[in-house]
Write an enzyme that holds these catalytic residues in place. Structure first.
Site, PDB file in Angstrom:
ATOM      1  N   TYR A 158       0.855  -1.187   0.000  1.00 38.86           N
ATOM      2  CA  TYR A 158       0.000   0.000   0.000  1.00 38.86           C
ATOM      3  C   TYR A 158       0.890   1.236   0.000  1.00 38.86           C
ATOM      4  O   TYR A 158       2.053   1.178   0.441  1.00 38.86           O
ATOM      5  CB  TYR A 158      -0.891   0.013   1.244  1.00 38.86           C
ATOM      6  CG  TYR A 158      -1.998  -1.009   1.169  1.00 38.86           C
ATOM      7  CD1 TYR A 158      -3.242  -0.662   0.657  1.00 38.86           C
ATOM      8  CD2 TYR A 158      -1.791  -2.311   1.584  1.00 38.86           C
ATOM      9  CE1 TYR A 158      -4.258  -1.602   0.566  1.00 38.86           C
ATOM     10  CE2 TYR A 158      -2.798  -3.262   1.492  1.00 38.86           C
ATOM     11  CZ  TYR A 158      -4.036  -2.895   0.988  1.00 38.86           C
ATOM     12  OH  TYR A 158      -5.034  -3.819   0.882  1.00 38.86           O
ATOM     13  N   TYR A 192      -0.833 -10.393  -1.040  1.00 34.31           N
ATOM     14  CA  TYR A 192       0.399  -9.891  -0.404  1.00 34.31           C
ATOM     15  C   TYR A 192       0.537 -10.463   0.996  1.00 34.31           C
ATOM     16  O   TYR A 192      -0.415 -10.985   1.582  1.00 34.31           O
ATOM     17  CB  TYR A 192       0.390  -8.355  -0.350  1.00 34.31           C
ATOM     18  CG  TYR A 192      -0.765  -7.766   0.424  1.00 34.31           C
ATOM     19  CD1 TYR A 192      -0.706  -7.612   1.804  1.00 34.31           C
ATOM     20  CD2 TYR A 192      -1.928  -7.377  -0.217  1.00 34.31           C
ATOM     21  CE1 TYR A 192      -1.771  -7.082   2.513  1.00 34.31           C
ATOM     22  CE2 TYR A 192      -2.998  -6.848   0.479  1.00 34.31           C
ATOM     23  CZ  TYR A 192      -2.915  -6.701   1.849  1.00 34.31           C
ATOM     24  OH  TYR A 192      -3.967  -6.197   2.541  1.00 34.31           O
ATOM     25  N   ARG A 213      -2.339 -12.565   2.658  1.00 33.16           N
ATOM     26  CA  ARG A 213      -3.740 -12.223   2.412  1.00 33.16           C
ATOM     27  C   ARG A 213      -4.020 -12.499   0.943  1.00 33.16           C
ATOM     28  O   ARG A 213      -3.204 -12.148   0.073  1.00 33.16           O
ATOM     29  CB  ARG A 213      -4.007 -10.734   2.648  1.00 33.16           C
ATOM     30  CG  ARG A 213      -3.897 -10.276   4.078  1.00 33.16           C
ATOM     31  CD  ARG A 213      -5.019  -9.311   4.385  1.00 33.16           C
ATOM     32  NE  ARG A 213      -6.297 -10.022   4.361  1.00 33.16           N
ATOM     33  CZ  ARG A 213      -7.480  -9.459   4.173  1.00 33.16           C
ATOM     34  NH1 ARG A 213      -7.570  -8.169   3.971  1.00 33.16           N
ATOM     35  NH2 ARG A 213      -8.587 -10.178   4.181  1.00 33.16           N
ATOM     36  N   HIS A 216      -7.223  -8.774  -3.049  1.00 27.38           N
ATOM     37  CA  HIS A 216      -8.502  -8.123  -2.717  1.00 27.38           C
ATOM     38  C   HIS A 216      -8.408  -6.622  -2.951  1.00 27.38           C
ATOM     39  O   HIS A 216      -7.315  -6.066  -3.100  1.00 27.38           O
ATOM     40  CB  HIS A 216      -8.880  -8.385  -1.257  1.00 27.38           C
ATOM     41  CG  HIS A 216      -7.879  -7.834  -0.297  1.00 27.38           C
ATOM     42  ND1 HIS A 216      -6.743  -8.512   0.063  1.00 27.38           N
ATOM     43  CD2 HIS A 216      -7.806  -6.635   0.348  1.00 27.38           C
ATOM     44  CE1 HIS A 216      -6.025  -7.788   0.892  1.00 27.38           C
ATOM     45  NE2 HIS A 216      -6.642  -6.625   1.079  1.00 27.38           N
ATOM     46  N   HIS A 218     -10.339  -2.994  -1.230  1.00 27.75           N
ATOM     47  CA  HIS A 218     -11.168  -2.570  -0.085  1.00 27.75           C
ATOM     48  C   HIS A 218     -12.238  -1.546  -0.479  1.00 27.75           C
ATOM     49  O   HIS A 218     -11.980  -0.683  -1.330  1.00 27.75           O
ATOM     50  CB  HIS A 218     -10.292  -1.889   0.964  1.00 27.75           C
ATOM     51  CG  HIS A 218      -9.301  -2.787   1.606  1.00 27.75           C
ATOM     52  ND1 HIS A 218      -9.545  -3.472   2.760  1.00 27.75           N
ATOM     53  CD2 HIS A 218      -8.033  -3.109   1.252  1.00 27.75           C
ATOM     54  CE1 HIS A 218      -8.475  -4.166   3.105  1.00 27.75           C
ATOM     55  NE2 HIS A 218      -7.539  -3.973   2.196  1.00 27.75           N
TER      56      HIS A 218
END
Ligand code: BEZ
Ligand code: FE
Length: 302
Positions: A158, A192, A213, A216, A218
């Site tokens: 991120y 990730y 994870r 995806h 969010h």
């Protein structure tokens, strides 16, 4: 004088705390003390072990900055965030889209964009379209619903994890149209590993967990009169759907990327379609388990 031993200590602590005027705080703290004491008795906790736990919690706190929230990561990896989410969903009076984790990488100040815009400013992965409708529990579009989105780059990081975490990428806020429809461009989501360079990473390694994870993206979706929905869409076929390190996946949130989709408002791109259902509510309490790190820590900390 009361004899304090390994059993009477629990009532002694509860008695002292019984003067708490805030009844909800009193209930929560009494239950916490009962369970903590029960836990220490059950495992016959030694002073060395408790000191190790205190060192661990201290390291968790010390790892936190305005861009990093290690306590949220701890709550997520212990399954506590997913549990609190499930309790929140159960409290709803109408059945809406399932929630998922907010996680530690949400930011409250993502840029406002126009429908069709791209949330990509620097990243170089594959661009796809995301589209669908935000509806109420009768299937009627909710005009002007606010959709907030964030996702990691093609390397699984991120913007908050990069060299200059104040620079934003792969985030955006969109107002739906008059029928609740949304569409935007973003990266095809990548799986990730959660941040493993802190005490939570040490815990994950000590437990021989993989730390991944599944891929995806969010979403936080809200509109006046509706329960805010904190959720994520997960990509079909990812190898970690069944073993997400933070327990965020529900089958109803797993979606397939369509290579060709004539119904997409951006038909030249592969696309991912999802309609989100919001429950009506008069109670505007937050469903966010997790938060923007800068809102918890404050801007002064580094
Ligand atoms: C996330 O999906 O951004 C996330 C959630 C929990 C822990 C780490 C990352
Ligand atoms: Fe994420």
């Amino acid at each position: 004088m009361r004899v304090i031993d390994e059993n009477t200590i629990t009532d002694a602590a509860l008695e002292q705390m019984s003067s708490t005027p805030n009844q909800r705080l009193k209930e929560i703290m009494a239950s916490l003390v009962r369970h903590l004491h029960g836990f220490a008795r059950e495992v016959d906790l030694t002073p060395d072990e408790w000191l190790q736990a205190i060192k661990f919690l201290t390291a968790v706190g010390q790892k936190c900055t305005e861009h990093r929230q290690e306590f949220i990561l701890l709550s997520d990896t212990l399954g506590l965030s997913a549990l609190v989410n499930a309790l929140h969903d159960k409290r709803g009076t109408e059945s809406a889209t399932k929630s998922s984790l907010l996680g530690p990488f949400y930011r409250h100040d993502a840029p406002m964009m126009k429908l069709g815009d791209s949330i990509i400013s620097k990243s170089k992965g594959t661009e796809i379209a995301f589209y669908g409708q935000v509806v109420d529990t009768n299937g009627k579009g909710i005009p002007n619903a606010l959709v907030q989105i964030w996702e990691p780059d093609e390397t699984g990081n991120y913007d908050l994890q990069l060299h200059d975490p104040s620079e934003m990428d792969l985030r955006g806020c969109f107002h739906c149209d008059s029928e609740g429809r949304y569409y935007f461009r973003g990266l095809c989501p990548t799986g990730y590993m959660i941040p493993m360079d802190g005490p939570v990473g040490d815990m994950i390694r000590a437990q021989k967990r993989h730390g991944y994870r599944p891929a995806h993206i969010h979403f936080v979706i809200g509109a006046p009169g509706y329960r805010e929905l904190v959720t994520a869409l997960y990509i079909n076929g990812d190898p970690h759907l069944e073993s997400d390190t933070v327990f965020g996946v529900s089958q109803s949130l797993v979606v397939t990327v369509n290579k060709k989709d004539d119904k997409s408002p951006l038909p030249h791109l592969a696309s991912l379609r999802y309609d989100f259902k919001l429950a009506a509510t008069k109670d505007q309490t937050s469903g966010r388990v997790g938060a923007d790190p800068s809102q918890i820590i404050g801007k002064a900390a580094h």
